[in-house]
Design a protein around this motif. Structure first.
Motif, PDB file in Angstrom:
ATOM      1  N   SER A 256     -53.994  12.556  43.897  1.00 44.03           N
ATOM      2  CA  SER A 256     -53.826  11.372  42.927  1.00 44.03           C
ATOM      3  C   SER A 256     -54.810  10.799  42.784  1.00 44.03           C
ATOM      4  CB  SER A 256     -52.612  10.629  43.709  1.00 44.03           C
ATOM      5  OG  SER A 256     -52.838  10.097  44.774  1.00 44.03           O
TER       6      SER A 256
ATOM      7  N   THR B 216     -56.663   9.891  39.248  1.00 42.85           N
ATOM      8  CA  THR B 216     -57.174   8.465  38.700  1.00 42.85           C
ATOM      9  C   THR B 216     -58.404   8.546  38.361  1.00 42.85           C
ATOM     10  OG1 THR B 216     -55.264   7.546  40.006  1.00 42.85           O
ATOM     11  CG2 THR B 216     -57.052   5.992  39.435  1.00 42.85           C
TER      12      THR B 216
ATOM     13  N   LYS C  50     -58.855  10.084  35.098  1.00 43.26           N
ATOM     14  CA  LYS C  50     -58.520   9.078  33.778  1.00 43.26           C
ATOM     15  C   LYS C  50     -59.649   7.893  33.469  1.00 43.26           C
ATOM     16  CE  LYS C  50     -53.546   9.886  34.085  1.00 43.26           C
ATOM     17  NZ  LYS C  50     -52.354   9.091  34.416  1.00 43.26           N
ATOM     18  N   GLU C  51     -60.232   7.363  34.621  1.00 45.19           N
ATOM     19  CA  GLU C  51     -61.091   6.336  34.368  1.00 45.19           C
ATOM     20  C   GLU C  51     -62.388   6.997  33.892  1.00 45.19           C
ATOM     21  OE1 GLU C  51     -62.230   4.063  37.578  1.00 45.19           O
ATOM     22  OE2 GLU C  51     -60.053   3.816  38.439  1.00 45.19           O
TER      23      GLU C  51
ATOM     24  N   ARG D  66     -59.464  -0.190  36.022  1.00 49.65           N
ATOM     25  CA  ARG D  66     -58.578   0.668  36.682  1.00 49.65           C
ATOM     26  C   ARG D  66     -57.107   0.586  36.390  1.00 49.65           C
ATOM     27  NH1 ARG D  66     -59.109   3.749  41.400  1.00 49.65           N
ATOM     28  NH2 ARG D  66     -61.257   3.119  41.473  1.00 49.65           N
ATOM     29  N   TRP D  67     -56.821  -0.414  36.129  1.00 49.47           N
ATOM     30  CA  TRP D  67     -55.331  -0.622  35.759  1.00 49.47           C
ATOM     31  C   TRP D  67     -55.139  -0.294  34.325  1.00 49.47           C
ATOM     32  CZ3 TRP D  67     -53.164  -4.428  32.160  1.00 49.47           C
ATOM     33  CH2 TRP D  67     -51.867  -4.176  32.238  1.00 49.47           C
TER      34      TRP D  67
ATOM     35  N   LYS E  23     -54.780   3.635  33.510  1.00 49.27           N
ATOM     36  CA  LYS E  23     -53.408   4.549  34.049  1.00 49.27           C
ATOM     37  C   LYS E  23     -52.502   4.252  32.913  1.00 49.27           C
ATOM     38  CE  LYS E  23     -54.027   3.101  39.009  1.00 49.27           C
ATOM     39  NZ  LYS E  23     -53.396   2.567  40.164  1.00 49.27           N
TER      40      LYS E  23
END
Length: 354
Positions: free
Chosen positions: A2, A6, A9-10, A76-77, A80
């Protein structure tokens, strides 16, 4: 797992990294240019507007840097979220930041009885004007960041496809010749046949690895050595090697399958056409923080050098990958004479592990 998803995605997130010094510096320059533009738009003489320009510069920089800080902390948020919602949230974050700072600044100026511009404005009017400008500029900027990220991903996908094509390209006649050599050695020299099988399997294993991966120079040279051992069985005394890589760090990171195609070209377009064969020279040197790998091979005089088609395909792939990974810091230099063909690979030293 995971965590890696993440991080990926960043990496693919359309907004730049506003936590980096480079992004903040570019943003500051852009904010200052906007301040100049706003002053020029008023029609006032610049020589009479230095005080207002200084105040406006501080105000615009305050908004730009605070917005960058908010996006940095929330990246980071935001990464997502789905693309549409991350863009919407980022957009309203910038506008909201502008609104808060504008209200605070106008309240402070009114409290010290300072009039901004030739026409007095209430806090509401000033905030509305600043928020509207911010909304327009933010929309343009976010659209630019999105298009830029899409372009970057398309270039990387095209590069990845080309790298995969290069890695998957093992010459059919090389494979058939290797299998024939192995078959002939099974009865006469089983140990040598086993070594040839292992070398061939290493070449195929490299072609199946993830494209675009960086490997230490020592690992890339092992792959070249495996290839040269197989070709040595076919060419015999016609192929000699002069290798000196002691002066370059063996942990220098290099794109996988960078040197092997160059060595392959040196054999197929240089050594093989020569009845007497020849020597391939591989020399590694350092110049400051730059690693230089030089590969030299003789060429048939009557052909005037190397065959154009096959060599240019490999050269274009290698040059494209070096540019993608190192930018303008890496170079692929080719020097030709009637008797020699020299290729230099220059790239910055980045430790890649051994």
């Amino acid at each position: 797992m995971s965590e890696s998803v993440t991080d990926n995605k960043e990496y693919t997130f359309f907004l730049p990294n506003f936590c980096s010094v480079t992004s903040v510096f570019i943003l500051s320059i852009g904010a200052q240019l906007i301040a100049f533009m706003l002053i020029l738009a008023t029609g006032d003489k610049l020589s009479e507007s230095w005080d207002e320009l200084g105040l406006l510069s501080v105000f615009v920089q305050w908004i730009a840097l605070t917005s960058a800080g908010v996006l940095c902390l929330s990246k980071r948020w935001l990464s997502k979220l789905p693309l549409f919602w991350s863009a919407v949230v980022a957009y309203f974050m910038i506008v909201l930041t502008t609104t808060i700072i504008s209200a605070t600044a106008q309240y402070f100026l009114i409290s010290i009885d300072y009039q901004w511009g030739s026409v007095p404005e209430t806090i509401g009017q000033f905030v509305f004007r600043c928020s509207a400008i911010s909304a327009i500029l933010s929309l343009v900027a976010l659209r630019y960041f999105y298009v830029q990220q899409q372009w970057k991903q398309r270039i990387e996908l095209e590069s990845q496809a080309r790298v995969e094509a290069l890695q998957a390209r093992i010459r059919p006649h090389f494979l058939f010749n290797s299998m024939n050599i192995i078959a002939s050695l099974i009865r006469t020299d089983a140990d040598l046949a086993e070594q040839a099988v292992e070398d061939l399997s290493e070449l195929f294993r490299a072609s199946l690895k993830q494209s675009g991966s960086m490997v230490p120079l020592s690992e890339e040279w092992i792959l070249c050595r495996n290839y040269l051992r197989i070709e040595g069985l076919r060419l015999g005394n016609r192929l000699t090697l002069d290798v000196d890589l002691q002066r370059v760090p063996q942990d220098a990171a290099i794109p996988m399958l960078t040197l092997q195609p160059l060595v392959e070209n040196a054999i197929y377009h240089g050594i093989q056409p020569l009845p007497q064969g020849g020597a391939i020279t591989v020399l590694g040197t350092m110049s400051g923080n730059m690693v230089c790998i030089t590969i030299v091979n003789p060429v048939p005089k009557q052909e005037g050098g190397i065959k154009t088609h096959g060599n240019q395909i490999a050269m274009a792939n290698i040059r494209h990958r070096l540019n993608l990974l190192f930018g303008s810091h890496a170079k692929l230099i080719v020097n030709k004479t009637d008797e020699l063909y020299e290729v230099k690979v220059l790239f910055p030293y980045i430790k890649g592990g051994v």
